[in-house]
Design an enzyme around this catalytic site. Structure first.
Site, PDB file in Angstrom:
ATOM      1  N   ILE A   1     -17.104   4.107   9.418  1.00 31.82           N
ATOM      2  CA  ILE A   1     -17.061   5.545   9.721  1.00 31.82           C
ATOM      3  C   ILE A   1     -16.300   5.752  11.027  1.00 31.82           C
ATOM      4  O   ILE A   1     -16.619   5.150  12.051  1.00 31.82           O
ATOM      5  CB  ILE A   1     -18.489   6.140   9.840  1.00 31.82           C
ATOM      6  N   LYS A   2     -15.274   6.596  10.934  1.00 29.72           N
ATOM      7  CA  LYS A   2     -14.446   6.849  12.118  1.00 29.72           C
ATOM      8  C   LYS A   2     -14.858   8.195  12.712  1.00 29.72           C
ATOM      9  O   LYS A   2     -14.896   9.205  11.995  1.00 29.72           O
ATOM     10  CB  LYS A   2     -12.986   6.879  11.672  1.00 29.72           C
ATOM     11  N   VAL A   3     -15.193   8.170  14.002  1.00 28.79           N
ATOM     12  CA  VAL A   3     -15.633   9.409  14.659  1.00 28.79           C
ATOM     13  C   VAL A   3     -14.771   9.649  15.895  1.00 28.79           C
ATOM     14  O   VAL A   3     -14.329   8.699  16.547  1.00 28.79           O
ATOM     15  CB  VAL A   3     -17.132   9.334  15.087  1.00 28.79           C
TER      16      VAL A   3
END
Ligand code: E4P
Length: 219
Positions: free
Chosen positions: A82-84
Site C-alpha cells: 500500500i502506497k501512501v
C-alpha cells in the site's frame, strides 16, 4: 540492490520480468490513469506477473478513506504494497497498516526529516523522489545519502527506495550509497545494459568468427 520498475504498462512489465531483473513494481495514480485500465484489474494483472512487492497508491487524503481504500487494495494479492503519501494522515495510515503486517510504501518524500517520520511510522519502503528534486535545481542524490546515514544510525528496517529516477547515474550513485531499491522507468533499466564498447566488441568477435566458417551447433 533490488530493481523495481515504475510503470503501469503490462507489456513492458512482462517483457522486463522475463529478464529476471525485476524485483517489484511501483505505480502511481498518474501512471495508472494513463494506462486506461480499471485500477483494481491493473494491479491484479501486475501481481500475476511479478511475485515481488507491487505498490498500489491510495487516492484519498484523509485517514478513514485511505484505510478503506487500503482494505480493498490489500485483498487483491499478498504482494500488494500500500502506497501512501507523506502527509500526517498518510503516516497514521502507515502505522496502522504496518502494525497489521501490511507492506507500506511512503511516497512523495523530499526531505530527510520526512524520511525519519516514515521510518518511525513503520514504513516498509520510503520513496525519496530524486529526479523531481534535481528538476528544481537541488541535489536529489544528497537526500539519499542523508537518509541512508540516518537509517543506519538507528538500525531502522525501512528500505530506501530511490524513486523518480531519470538516468543510470542515479542508479550508480544510489548503489554506491547502499540504497536498498531503485525504481526506474523501463527505458532506464534497458539503458543499464548498454555500452558502446560492448556493441563494438561483439561486432568484431562476430565478424572474425564468421570468417572461420565454423558453427558451434553444426559440429
Ligand atoms: C515512484 O514510486 C514514483 O511513481 C515515480 O518514481 C515518480 O517518478 P517521476 O518523478 O518521474 O514521475
Amino acid at each position: 540492490m533490488k530493481f523495481f520498475i515504475d510503470t503501469a504498462d503490462i507489456a513492458e512489465i512482462k517483457d522486463l520480468a522475463s529478464t529476471g531483473m525485476v524485483d517489484g513494481v511501483t505505480t502511481n495514480p498518474s501512471l495508472a490513469a494513463a494506462s486506461g485500465k480499471s485500477f483494481l484489474d491493473l494491479i491484479a494483472e501486475i501481481c500475476d506477473v511479478v511475485d515481488g512487492p507491487v505498490s498500489a497508491e491510495v487516492t484519498g487524503t484523509d485517514f478513514d478513506t485511505m484505510m478503506k481504500e487500503a482494505a480493498v487494495l490489500r485483498k487483491i494479492a499478498p504482494n500488494v504494497t500500500i502506497k501512501v503519501p507523506l502527509i500526517p494522515d498518510g503516516l497514521k495510515c502507515c502505522k496502522a497498516l504496518s502494525d497489521d503486517g501490511v507492506m507500506v510504501n511512503v511516497t512523495l518524500c523530499f526531505s530527510a526529516t520526512q524520511a525519519l517520520l516514515a521510518a518511525k511510522a513503520g514504513a516498509t519502503f520510503i520513496s525519496p523522489f530524486v529526479g523531481r528534486l534535481d528538476d528544481i535545481g537541488t541535489d536529489g542524490m544528497s537526500l539519499i545519502d542523508d537518509i541512508c546515514d540516518i537509517y543506519a544510525n538507528y538500525d531502522f528496517d525501512t528500505e530506501v527506495l530511490v524513486a523518480s529516477i531519470r538516468h543510470p547515474m542515479h542508479i550508480l550513485e544510489a548503489a554506491r550509497m547502499g540504497a536498498h531499491v531503485a525504481t526506474m522507468p523501463p527505458k532506464t533499466l534497458r539503458q543499464l545494459y548498454k555500452h558502446p564498447l560492448t556493441d563494438k566488441g561483439l561486432q568484431s568477435f562476430m565478424d572474425d568468427w564468421a570468417k572461420s566458417g565454423q558453427t558451434i551447433l553444426g559440429g
